[in-house]
Design a protein around this motif. Sequence first.
Motif, short mmCIF file in Angstrom:
data_model
loop_
_atom_site.label_atom_id
_atom_site.label_comp_id
_atom_site.label_asym_id
_atom_site.label_seq_id
_atom_site.Cartn_x
_atom_site.Cartn_y
_atom_site.Cartn_z
N UNK A 574 0.84 -1.21 0.00
CA UNK A 574 0.00 0.00 0.00
C UNK A 574 0.87 1.26 0.00
N UNK A 575 1.99 1.23 0.77
CA UNK A 575 2.84 2.44 0.79
C UNK A 575 3.63 2.55 -0.51
N UNK A 576 4.01 1.41 -1.11
CA UNK A 576 4.69 1.46 -2.39
C UNK A 576 3.78 2.02 -3.49
N UNK A 577 2.50 1.72 -3.36
CA UNK A 577 1.53 2.28 -4.30
C UNK A 577 1.48 3.80 -4.18
N UNK A 591 -2.60 19.69 -9.74
CA UNK A 591 -2.97 19.83 -8.34
C UNK A 591 -3.17 18.44 -7.74
N UNK A 592 -2.68 18.26 -6.50
CA UNK A 592 -2.73 16.97 -5.83
C UNK A 592 -3.51 17.12 -4.54
N UNK A 593 -4.41 16.17 -4.27
CA UNK A 593 -5.16 16.14 -3.00
C UNK A 593 -4.75 14.88 -2.24
N UNK A 594 -4.13 15.08 -1.07
CA UNK A 594 -3.66 13.98 -0.24
C UNK A 594 -4.71 13.73 0.85
N UNK A 595 -5.20 12.49 0.91
CA UNK A 595 -6.27 12.13 1.84
C UNK A 595 -5.73 11.10 2.81
N UNK A 596 -5.90 11.36 4.09
CA UNK A 596 -5.42 10.40 5.09
C UNK A 596 -5.80 10.82 6.49
N UNK A 737 -2.57 5.36 3.42
CA UNK A 737 -3.20 4.33 4.26
C UNK A 737 -2.85 4.55 5.73
N UNK A 738 -3.77 4.28 6.65
CA UNK A 738 -3.44 4.36 8.08
C UNK A 738 -2.47 3.25 8.44
N UNK A 739 -1.85 3.41 9.58
CA UNK A 739 -0.81 2.46 9.98
C UNK A 739 -1.38 1.06 10.20
N UNK A 740 -2.64 0.96 10.57
CA UNK A 740 -3.24 -0.36 10.82
C UNK A 740 -3.40 -1.16 9.53
N UNK A 741 -3.31 -0.46 8.35
CA UNK A 741 -3.40 -1.16 7.08
C UNK A 741 -2.02 -1.52 6.50
N UNK A 783 -3.49 7.11 16.20
CA UNK A 783 -2.68 8.30 15.87
C UNK A 783 -1.70 8.05 14.74
N UNK A 784 -1.73 6.83 14.21
CA UNK A 784 -0.94 6.46 13.04
C UNK A 784 0.56 6.65 13.27
N UNK A 785 1.31 7.02 12.20
CA UNK A 785 2.77 7.07 12.27
C UNK A 785 3.24 8.07 13.31
#
Length: 874
Positions: A574-577, A591-596, A737-741, A783-785
């Motif tokens: 998922x992080x490589x993606x 323009x880029x929209x980062x969602x997390x 992706x959240x850390x749990x994924x 709280x993720x990373x």
Amino acid sequence: MTPKLFESCMELIQLANPILGRDMANPVNNQDPTRLSTESLLRLIADTSPMFLAYVDSEQRFRFANKTYTEVFRRPITEILDRPVKEVFGPKLYEELRPHIETVLTGKRVSHESLVHFDDGARRLNALLVPHFGTDKTIKGFVALISDVTEQRKTEEAVQQGHSLLQSVIEGTSDAIFVKDLQGRYRMINAAGARVVGKPVKEIIGRDDTDIFPSETARKLKADDCKVLTGEEIEIVETSMPVGDKTVTFLTKKGVYRDHRGEIAGLFGIARDITERKRAEKALLESEARVQRCLTELEHVYATAPVGLCLLSADLRFLQINERLAALHGLAAADHIGRTLREIVPKIAELVEPICRSVIESGEPATNLEFQGITPTHPNITVLANLHPLKSDEGNTKALSVVIQDITERKRSEEALRDSEDRLASILGSAMDAIVTIDEQHNITLFNLAAEDVFRCTTDEAIGQPFERFASPGFRDLLVKCTKAFEQSGGGSRYVWAPDGLTAIRADGEAFPIEATISQAEMEQKLFTIILRDVNDRKQAEEELRKLQLEKAYLQEAVRAELGFEEIVGKSNVIQKVLHSVDSVAGTDSTVLIIGETGTRKELVARAIHHRSERKNNMLVNVNCAALPGGLIESELFGHEKGAFTGALSKKIGRFEMADGGTIFLDEIGDLPLELQAKLLRVLQEGEFERVGGAETLRADVRVVAATNQDLEKAVEEQRFRADLFYRLNVFPIRIPPLRERLEDISLLAKCFAMKYSTKMGKRIDSIPQKAIDALTAYSWPGNVRELQNVIERAIILCQGPDLELGEWPPRTMGASRSPRGSTLEEIERLHIMEILDQTKWQVSGDKGAARILGLKPTTLESRMKKLGIKRSN
């Protein structure tokens, strides 16, 4: 005349003039009672020539010589005939000539120039040796033609000296000096100009501004050149242009230069860099002086003589003429014979016939007559004419010998020298630096217009006065040291830079800081040139610039300290993606929209996009839309003018204007108020905005990267977010992706954080036990990373050994289940913040506060608590 000598002379005259030789052989012509004897003609031609003519046989003995020998060598002609060359010229001169004599006796023509010492001084002689072949093709001897070129060489040396002086001044000046032709190509540029352009001189010469500068700059420079060439008066022009990676501003003065005919041949310019004037240049600011010399080939030589020769009868008919003189008339030599001077060249006849008749009637020669522009084929030629009467035995003038010498080059050299002096005076007058020349006693001999302005003193008041009146004590000491250094260098050192901190004194007594060079010029007397510049205004400007640079450096350091930098760590699919998406979009301006979720480190993804883009050399400006007070968001984004609102004490540059040419990262874009969303949309669509309180429309080339932890589509449905802005931002969405994924990344992240904080705290951590890894993997990480980073940092602080221990983590209140404790992301975030607040007893800020544990700023946490409705009563 002996028979043998007569035979040699006949060979000489046949070699010298085929036409005359044919006439001698013509019985009809020989029967003409007015015709002169061959011997008389030979003697007349030889004796009236301005050159020493001689015939030497194969045994190297002189067989014939004209009277010019007496004038050239200051000796009687009787000492030369039938004597060997070595005996006549002496062993020293003969040894120099011997190789050339041996060469000509092999059948080759030889030209040689020597400096010969006579009792009345040294003179430079030019000798032309021409082999003479007999009918059996054997070499009988050679003809020697020797002319005195001493004065010609002196003129050439004077021209070269002037050229060298001008060249040293041009290369030593701190200003850029250039010369262009009528097509705009650079024909000359000095070293200072080459440094300004940023290219070597050889890569500039022959090119025009289009090849060197950006198109807009080249267009403007060519427009200015056109105005100068068409005669329009151009004052000193200030021009800004990009040079390398910066913009440089110049003051430029241009003018035209003309050739010897007075026609415009091109333009010259002087450009001064007023952006960074920290060094003085090496020598005088003067115009270049190129003396164009064109050596005319000697063609159609009569009897190998480089002069025009002819014989005119008493009624001014051509009896004989060489090809050189005939060519000036535009006809062949044979076409002249028997025709009058008026028939051949009527305009010349009107001018010279009275002189010719006067010589024939008086029997006295006319010498050194100078004429210009009298030949139809060479209108610009200047000639020197000598007319000598040829008399019969009764004393009557039967013919006229005319010798024409081309002195055009000498005149051009003299004219070029005068033009050089005039051009030098013109450049000195237009120079923007004070230029002062002093003699060995330090008395002023030259004082240009700029010096009048700098020292507030007229030229008449300065010339002849000691320069020390304008010099501070330190400057006087420097002048004395320079004078001695120039003398001791023996011609090696020719210029000296003045040290920093030097001052001069105006005529009214005011002292002022300067930059200067001192140079020496070797002429008839030793002269010292001082090029001096008043840098008082520049020093003040440099101090202001230094303050601004310090302020800029401080702000950039603050931005860097705020942003920090960490690499994105992870090997999960998922992080490589995510990283693949970053690589795909980074090279574009989309323009880029980062969602997390909160804590997924969306800012690292934004930074990675910027660093992999074409804008990486410009700024990445971060804006946390949730952390800014509502009343100040517009001012932060777009800036404000002085007095726009209470507290606006000065003009402020907004984040969009600051990010021009770079990238702006709008974090927590979902928290942007609706009234500002419309203004942001305008910037995204048109690239335009206005500062708060300002009327000027500004433009900015900014790439936008936005981030949010909210569901913006739901926000659009609830009318909390503009739909048109959402679609404008959602060009290329990237979901973090959240850390749990990405559980397989937890171990790698923990090791990276452990290495970072152990190094920072000076501790040694060799390993993370599997038990700790299992505990970290089992946790849900709301709280993720960011939360993982805080947990590792806290563990490093508490750790006493080489193995990382988590201690009492996780607290029982936090649980170990990975199952979500709420139905929505917002509920999960609310519960997690409340758990951390309970642990810290509702302490928000400080080293043990909830904001530090969550990896947030206290103001950001307070904003999130307010939005999520978290109060202590909960």
